[in-house]
Motif scaffolding. Structure first.
Motif, short mmCIF file in Angstrom:
data_model
loop_
_atom_site.label_atom_id
_atom_site.label_comp_id
_atom_site.label_asym_id
_atom_site.label_seq_id
_atom_site.Cartn_x
_atom_site.Cartn_y
_atom_site.Cartn_z
N CYS A 1 0.70 -1.19 -0.04
CA CYS A 1 0.04 -0.06 -0.10
C CYS A 1 0.77 1.23 -0.06
CB CYS A 1 -0.94 0.00 1.14
SG CYS A 1 -2.05 1.39 1.23
N PRO A 2 0.50 2.17 -0.87
CA PRO A 2 1.54 3.41 -1.06
C PRO A 2 1.19 4.18 0.33
CG PRO A 2 -0.57 3.70 -2.29
CD PRO A 2 -0.57 2.19 -1.84
N ARG A 3 0.21 4.20 1.04
CA ARG A 3 0.16 4.82 2.21
C ARG A 3 0.56 4.36 3.63
NH1 ARG A 3 -6.07 6.97 1.54
NH2 ARG A 3 -5.61 8.02 -0.65
N SER A 4 0.11 3.03 3.71
CA SER A 4 0.72 2.13 5.16
C SER A 4 1.81 1.64 5.06
CB SER A 4 -0.41 1.44 5.60
OG SER A 4 -0.45 0.27 4.85
N GLY A 5 2.28 1.11 3.64
CA GLY A 5 3.54 0.00 3.36
C GLY A 5 3.00 -1.42 3.86
N LYS A 6 1.62 -1.54 4.23
CA LYS A 6 1.18 -2.74 4.49
C LYS A 6 1.05 -3.62 3.20
CE LYS A 6 -0.75 -1.69 8.90
NZ LYS A 6 -2.14 -1.46 9.44
N ALA A 7 0.79 -4.99 3.19
CA ALA A 7 0.58 -5.85 1.91
C ALA A 7 -0.65 -5.42 1.28
CB ALA A 7 0.56 -7.18 2.31
N VAL A 8 -0.55 -5.36 0.11
CA VAL A 8 -2.15 -5.12 -0.61
C VAL A 8 -2.69 -6.64 -0.23
CG1 VAL A 8 -3.00 -5.04 -2.90
CG2 VAL A 8 -1.19 -3.72 -2.39
N VAL A 9 -4.34 -6.00 -0.14
CA VAL A 9 -5.29 -7.23 -0.02
C VAL A 9 -6.20 -7.26 -1.09
CG1 VAL A 9 -4.94 -7.26 2.34
CG2 VAL A 9 -6.84 -5.97 1.44
N PRO A 10 -6.62 -8.72 -1.49
CA PRO A 10 -7.26 -8.53 -2.73
C PRO A 10 -8.60 -7.82 -2.76
CG PRO A 10 -6.59 -10.68 -1.83
CD PRO A 10 -6.52 -9.70 -0.86
N ASP A 11 -9.13 -7.40 -1.70
CA ASP A 11 -10.71 -6.79 -1.73
C ASP A 11 -10.34 -5.22 -1.68
OD1 ASP A 11 -10.07 -6.12 0.89
OD2 ASP A 11 -11.76 -6.50 1.62
N SER A 12 -9.00 -4.74 -1.99
CA SER A 12 -8.60 -3.40 -1.92
C SER A 12 -8.28 -2.94 -3.23
CB SER A 12 -8.03 -2.97 -0.80
OG SER A 12 -8.69 -3.50 0.31
N LEU A 13 -8.56 -3.63 -4.52
CA LEU A 13 -8.02 -3.30 -5.63
C LEU A 13 -8.91 -2.11 -6.60
CD1 LEU A 13 -6.82 -6.82 -7.02
CD2 LEU A 13 -5.54 -5.04 -5.69
#
Length: 64
Positions: A10-22
């Protein structure tokens, strides 16, 4: 929309991208760490320069 985002984090948190947030940006699938970030970006793309710069760099680096 494809299932795989061009970014892993994620460009905001640095956390991994999750499938429901594309979502889409410049015809490519980009991801966020949660639906709230995704929805905020989708509704305010022109007001989110940090996010767009992040994605633009990935697009350029990967010749997408």
């Amino acid at each position: 929309m494809v299932d795989t985002a061009i970014n892993k984090y994620c460009p905001r948190s640095g956390k991994a991208v999750v499938p429901d947030s594309l979502t889409e940006y410049k015809g490519l699938t980009v991801g966020f760490c949660n639906p709230g970030c995704r929805d905020d970006f989708s509704q305010n793309v022109s007001d989110r320069p940090n996010d767009t710069i992040y994605f633009d760099v990935l697009i350029k680096e990967n010749n997408l």
